[in-house]
Design a protein around this motif. Structure first.
Motif, PDB file in Angstrom:
ATOM      1  N   VAL A 890      16.302   8.960   9.925  1.00 50.48           N
ATOM      2  CA  VAL A 890      15.348   9.988  10.366  1.00 50.48           C
ATOM      3  C   VAL A 890      13.940   9.431  10.556  1.00 50.48           C
ATOM      4  CG1 VAL A 890      16.587  11.925   9.362  1.00 50.48           C
ATOM      5  CG2 VAL A 890      14.951  10.660   7.962  1.00 50.48           C
ATOM      6  N   ASP A 891      13.653   8.236  10.038  1.00 49.33           N
ATOM      7  CA  ASP A 891      12.350   7.567  10.169  1.00 49.33           C
ATOM      8  C   ASP A 891      11.208   8.444   9.684  1.00 49.33           C
ATOM      9  OD1 ASP A 891      10.496   5.646  10.689  1.00 49.33           O
ATOM     10  OD2 ASP A 891      10.416   5.981  12.854  1.00 49.33           O
ATOM     11  N   GLU A 892      11.301   8.877   8.424  1.00 46.38           N
ATOM     12  CA  GLU A 892      10.238   9.626   7.770  1.00 46.38           C
ATOM     13  C   GLU A 892       9.779   8.852   6.545  1.00 46.38           C
ATOM     14  OE1 GLU A 892      11.832  13.442   6.827  1.00 46.38           O
ATOM     15  OE2 GLU A 892      12.159  14.012   8.937  1.00 46.38           O
ATOM     16  N   LYS A 893       8.472   8.840   6.295  1.00 50.80           N
ATOM     17  CA  LYS A 893       7.921   8.038   5.202  1.00 50.80           C
ATOM     18  C   LYS A 893       8.533   8.395   3.850  1.00 50.80           C
ATOM     19  CE  LYS A 893       3.365   7.041   7.202  1.00 50.80           C
ATOM     20  NZ  LYS A 893       1.901   7.166   7.007  1.00 50.80           N
ATOM     21  N   ASP A 894       8.640   9.681   3.561  1.00 53.64           N
ATOM     22  CA  ASP A 894       9.156  10.099   2.260  1.00 53.64           C
ATOM     23  C   ASP A 894      10.612   9.671   2.085  1.00 53.64           C
ATOM     24  OD1 ASP A 894       6.740  11.215   1.662  1.00 53.64           O
ATOM     25  OD2 ASP A 894       7.324  13.271   2.144  1.00 53.64           O
ATOM     26  N   GLU A 895      11.420   9.836   3.134  1.00 56.17           N
ATOM     27  CA  GLU A 895      12.834   9.468   3.022  1.00 56.17           C
ATOM     28  C   GLU A 895      12.998   7.958   2.922  1.00 56.17           C
ATOM     29  OE1 GLU A 895      14.911  11.494   2.273  1.00 56.17           O
ATOM     30  OE2 GLU A 895      14.127  13.421   2.945  1.00 56.17           O
ATOM     31  N   GLU A 896      12.128   7.230   3.584  1.00 51.60           N
ATOM     32  CA  GLU A 896      12.169   5.769   3.468  1.00 51.60           C
ATOM     33  C   GLU A 896      11.882   5.334   2.036  1.00 51.60           C
ATOM     34  OE1 GLU A 896       9.997   1.870   5.503  1.00 51.60           O
ATOM     35  OE2 GLU A 896      10.045   3.781   6.569  1.00 51.60           O
ATOM     36  N   GLU A 897      10.921   5.981   1.411  1.00 49.73           N
ATOM     37  CA  GLU A 897      10.610   5.676   0.015  1.00 49.73           C
ATOM     38  C   GLU A 897      11.775   6.069  -0.892  1.00 49.73           C
ATOM     39  OE1 GLU A 897       8.360   3.867  -2.791  1.00 49.73           O
ATOM     40  OE2 GLU A 897       7.826   4.072  -0.662  1.00 49.73           O
ATOM     41  N   ASN A 898      12.450   7.180  -0.576  1.00 49.10           N
ATOM     42  CA  ASN A 898      13.603   7.605  -1.369  1.00 49.10           C
ATOM     43  C   ASN A 898      14.749   6.600  -1.266  1.00 49.10           C
ATOM     44  OD1 ASN A 898      12.292   9.941  -2.193  1.00 49.10           O
ATOM     45  ND2 ASN A 898      13.139  11.195  -0.525  1.00 49.10           N
ATOM     46  N   VAL A 899      14.981   6.069  -0.060  1.00 51.24           N
ATOM     47  CA  VAL A 899      16.019   5.043   0.112  1.00 51.24           C
ATOM     48  C   VAL A 899      15.683   3.815  -0.726  1.00 51.24           C
ATOM     49  CG1 VAL A 899      17.080   3.431   1.738  1.00 51.24           C
ATOM     50  CG2 VAL A 899      16.727   5.807   2.403  1.00 51.24           C
TER      51      VAL A 899
END
Length: 988
Positions: A890-899
């Motif tokens: 999805v290329d979202e900052k928060d989800e990238e940090e979650n990964v």
């Protein structure tokens, strides 16, 4: 006539039934027979069907979008027509090489083609065949590691010549003949032409121009004799099968013992990882081999299935060896002496050379039970398949009854290479030997011998790349004289050997940015606090890394001064002064300088240091399009530095929003992969800054209509990190392995004297060799120092990575020969020095071949370490194996940090560990949204490539690969609709 293209294949192409043939009824090829025939063959190899019609006019390929004309353009269009085809090569570099070979075939070999030669004399033929033979060397294919359009077109042009004079060509041009019969035995070629014909007439006894053209070959019958390639599995390339034993002692021994086998030809594989890239798809168990020594218990050859774990620390206990056991890898000289094979070619079959019976074989018990075992037959460009039972009988015949052990499988996520440590961590190195205490009087002979052995031990690289990568790297860069440590952590002395490599990069890049209109300049290294804090997002990202000057002598400075971490805030106040009108644009400046970044706790030389050298370019443009063009032009140059100079493949792409340059609009990058550590490295970045910095620093100009505008800006930089990536990619357990194009010295001459032939006699000959090489443009050094023995010099220059070692001994001197040894493969060869000019040309060509082969091996290792994942489980499985992972995201900052957080937690739960002192982590990190897919023969659903290599989806152009994603494709992590393809990995 004998170089004319083959007779008509159209009837075969229409009649032949291919499985899963791609219907391409909209493509029609019209032209003269000589051209449409070769187009038909390429279509068959690409597994597609086209309509070929012979007419008297020029060649053209008719498609709905328009006509494609010219043989080369048509062939490339057809080669790219099938998404699964790799006929144009795996990389952009390969595609360029394929272009060159196609042009060579058309302009130099095809006498029936309008652009080709009208007549070829015997001298012309010899010249062309000699050039091909010199280029091929030990290569299996002309370009890369798989059959390409280059092989098809060149071998097609040569087929009639080989059909007439195969025996004589094989004798005169062995490299060319080996390559030709590999290409001619591939599945498409055999099905089109049948097995290649062999004739016995001599080249010298026939008038080539008057030689008869062979009759049209019939389609190959389904017979055993035509079955000369291994079956393709899971899209893997066909492998040529060796016909006969080619004089190989191991194959001859198997034949004499009545043991059936099949031997496959493939590119040189120095490690089992490289071998698995080429033959891993074959049925059976692939073996890895360890040649070990122990002072007390002697020599061992450990043979295990390649995914098994061999723990050298526990091996002595498993073998029930009493007392202290210190098993270590045996030196290459000992390996040659005892098993008669070079490093990289070891297998259980080598025990036939151990006449003294002093090597104990330790075998994985599963191998003896396996229906098929795959191993090298004393050379590392062949793999032989035989039964496990026959392998045991072979060992017993040569009186080497094995000791059987049950080796465990590597833990999931581990690299299946031999280590000498535990599962979770790499092994700690052996303790550094202590120097013997000083004694009064003369040392005893035993003490002298021990001291000499310890000195020799100290000179060698103490760690293995597969055993302890971090310590191996530090050992290599120190002993190869690349760096020296200073008393300030993270700051290093770049010694001349490494600085020369940086100078090569510097000059190459400078020449090319000058062509883009960029000028070099120099700005101060200090920036005031107020200027640094002008752009808040920018300084916030760099704040933890900034080093400050707070005092001058004992006086506190009124305003603290920062040492530049980057120069935007230093340079842009001056840009505001210099840019007033549209006539002042574009402004393109670059500087070569050092910067300081002080955040991390435990630096890695070249890769992450607190002070490093780089270039940084800063440009301003009137239009967004000009700025984007500059960004991508520079990124292309960065890719070429890695791939063309350093022989390191990279993935160009765009950074995610979270990873982009602070304060910028977009960031593009080239990402490298270090196979030995399973980590990625950001190679270089090129940023589109938009107008953000222009607004902050009040950079304005009047356009043609007298209106105030803010320019579009870019910045871009590459650092000495390039050198570290090169070392990690190519280095081995002996030290550096340098690509010839950046090696400070490409060859070293080492004289070897004897009692009969002394230095006075051999020295002039060595100097003549040196002069010949310098004349040919080879960077060479002649080491005539008499206070160092040849063995010391061998080790010294191997550690420094000099591509070629030239040994000149008494016999070489007497026979007007020169002995060469390649650093990258340890291959040894002899060249004549009867003609110094010819000798110099041969060495120069060999160096270029070494450069290309190093790049090909690095590409193969990288491509084998990339996976596609559509869910979390497959993502983590690939990450734990040290692979790069391509996912929909999805290329979202928060989800990238979650990964990042979850992948770290999962990895730690799996038993993997990380060192809190270092910048490395077991967490996943986004590397880029790739512009081109790094995987071979894989495209997202619905995506196709056009004739120019561009991506299309649903018939519409897709600007970049990462955008080539269908609406509704779920994100691998959230399950929501993904917005891009993103490449992940663990990074330095």
């Amino acid at each position: 006539a004998v170089l004319a293209m083959p007779p008509d294949l159209e009837a075969w192409c229409v009649a032949q039934s291919w499985p899963s043939r791609s219907p391409m009824s909209s493509i029609r090829v019209e032209g003269q027979a000589a051209e449409t025939r070769v187009v038909s063959l390429v279509a068959a190899a690409a597994n597609i069907q086209i309509a070929c019609v012979e007419i008297a006019g020029p060649l053209r390929l008719c498609v709905s979008a328009g006509d494609v004309t010219g043989l080369g353009a048509v062939l490339k269009y057809v080669a790219r027509a099938s998404p699964a085809s790799s006929l144009m090569g795996r990389t952009a570099v390969h595609a360029g090489q394929v272009d060159g070979w196609v042009e060579f075939a058309v302009s130099e070999l095809m006498v029936e083609h309008p652009l080709g030669p009208t007549v070829l004399t015997s001298e012309d033929v010899d010249k062309r065949l000699s050039a091909l033979d010199a280029q091929l060397g030990s290569r299996t294919y002309l370009v890369g590691e798989v059959l390409s359009l280059a092989d098809l077109v060149v071998s097609t042009a040569l087929r009639n010549l080989f059909d007439a004079f195969a025996s004589d060509i094989s004798a005169a041009y062995p490299n060319l003949a080996r390559w030709y019969f590999t290409a001619a035995h591939t599945k498409p070629a055999v099905q089109v032409f049948g097995a290649p014909q062999v004739a016995t007439e001599g080249i010298g006894s026939l008038d080539l121009a008057a030689a008869p053209v062979p009759a049209a070959p019939a389609p190959a019958a389904a017979s055993a004799s035509a079955s000369t390639s291994a079956p393709a599995m899971n899209g893997e390339p066909n492998l040529a099968v060796l016909d006969g034993d080619e004089g190989n002692p191991a194959l001859q021994a198997l034949a004499s013992l009545g043991m059936p086998q099949t031997t496959y030809l493939h590119p040189v594989a120095m490690t089992v990882v490289e071998q698995a890239v080429h033959v891993g798809h074959l049925p059976g168990l692939l073996t890895k081999n360890l040649f070990l020594r122990d002072k007390k218990y002697g020599l061992f050859l450990v043979v295990a299935e390649h995914t098994k774990k061999v723990d050298m620390k526990k091996l002595g206990k498993d073998l029930k060896l009493a007392g202290k056991v210190n098993l270590r890898l045996g030196a290459e000289e000992l390996l040659l002496e005892k098993l008669g094979v070079a490093q990289g070619s070891v297998s259980a079959l080598a025990v036939m050379n151990n006449s003294e019976k002093d090597v104990q074989v330790v075998m994985d018990e599963d191998l003896g039970k396996a229906p098929i075992v795959n191993l090298h037959p004393l050379r590392n460009d062949r793999t032989t398949s035989l039964s496990g039972e026959d392998l045991i009988r072979f060992l017993q015949h040569y009186e080497h009854d094995p000791v059987y052990l049950a080796f465990p499988q590597e833990k999931q996520g581990r690299d299946p290479r031999p280590t000498d440590g535990g599962e979770a961590k790499a092994a700690k190195p052996a303790a550094k030997p202590q120097k013997p205490k000083a004694q009064k009087g003369d040392a005893k002979p035993k003490d002298k011998a021990r001291a000499k052995e310890e000195e020799k031990h100290e000179m060698a690289i103490q760690y293995t790349k597969s055993g302890d990568f971090a310590e191996w790297y530090k050992d290599v860069i120190k002993k190869s004289e690349m760096i020296e440590y200073s008393d300030i952590s993270g700051c290093y002395v770049l010694r001349p050997w490494s600085f020369k490599i940086w100078e090569f990069i510097h000059r190459w890049f400078d020449d090319r940015i000058e062509e883009l209109g960029v000028e070099n300049t120099q700005f101060p290294m200090f920036v005031s606090k107020s200027a640094l804090e002008t752009e808040k997002d920018h300084v916030e990202d760099f704040a933890p890394e900034v080093a400050w000057v707070t005092k001058a002598g004992d006086t506190e400075l009124e305003e603290h001064i920062a040492i530049r971490p980057t120069s935007e805030t230093i340079m842009y106040p001056f840009y505001a002064k210099w840019i007033r009108s549209h006539r002042d644009l574009p402004l393109k400046l670059n500087q070569w300088c050092n910067v300081v970044r002080w955040e991390f706790k435990y630096p890695t030389p070249f890769i992450r240091s607190r002070e490093f050298l780089w270039q940084e370019g800063h440009t301003a443009h009137a239009s967004d399009a000009e700025a984007f063009e500059m960004v991508y032009d520079i990124l292309t140059l960065y890719r070429r530095i890695y791939e063309e100079l350093l022989a390191v493949p990279v993935v160009p792409g765009r950074k995610t929003e979270k990873e982009k340059f602070a304060g910028g609009h977009i960031t593009t990058t080239v990402e490298a992969y270090v196979h030995g550590s399973g980590r990625a490295v950001q190679g270089a970045t090129s940023h589109h800054l938009g107008q953000n910095f222009g607004k902050m620093f009040h950079i304005e100009y009047e356009d043609e209509h007298a209106k105030k505008q803010i320019p579009m800006q870019t910045s871009w930089g590459i650092t000495t990190r390039t050198i570290g990536v090169m070392i990690m990619t190519h280095g081995d357990d002996k030290g550096l392995v340098l690509p010839p194009r950046v090696a400070p010295k490409q060859a070293v001459i080492i004289p070897i004297v004897s009692k009969k032939v002394g230095m006075d006699e051999i020295n002039p000959y060595c100097k003549d060799v040196e002069v010949a090489l310098r004349t040919a443009g080879v960077r060479v050094t002649y080491d005539a120092r008499d206070h160092y023995k040849p063995g010391w010099k061998y080790n010294h220059y191997e550690q420094k990575g000099v591509p070629l070692r030239i040994e000149i001994g008494p016999r070489d001197y007497q026979e007007k020969m020169v002995t060469l040894k390649r650093r990258d493969t340890s291959e040894q060869m002899k060249l004549s020095f009867e003609s110094p000019a010819a000798f110099g040309g041969e060495v120069a060509a060999l160096l270029e071949r070494i450069q290309q082969e190093m790049f090909s091996r690095a590409c193969a290792a990288r491509d084998a370490s990339v996976a596609v994942a559509n869910d979390w489980e497959s993502f983590m499985a690939a990450l734990l194996e040290g692979k790069l992972v391509l996912t929909p995201f999805v290329d979202e900052k928060d989800e990238e940090e979650n990964v990042k957080d979850r992948s770290r937690e999962d990895a730690l739960e799996e038993g993997q560990s990380e060192d809190a002192r270092t910048a490395t982590s077991v967490a996943a990190k986004t590397l880029c949204k790739p512009f081109r897919c790094p995987l071979v023969d894989w495209l997202p659903e619905g995506v196709q490539t056009g004739a120019d290599g561009a991506y299309t989806m649903d018939g519409k152009p897709v600007n970049f690969f990462y955008e080539a994603i269908r609406d509704g494709t779920p994100c691998f992590f959230t399950g929501r609709p993904a917005t891009a393809w993103v490449l992940w990995g663990r990074s330095y």
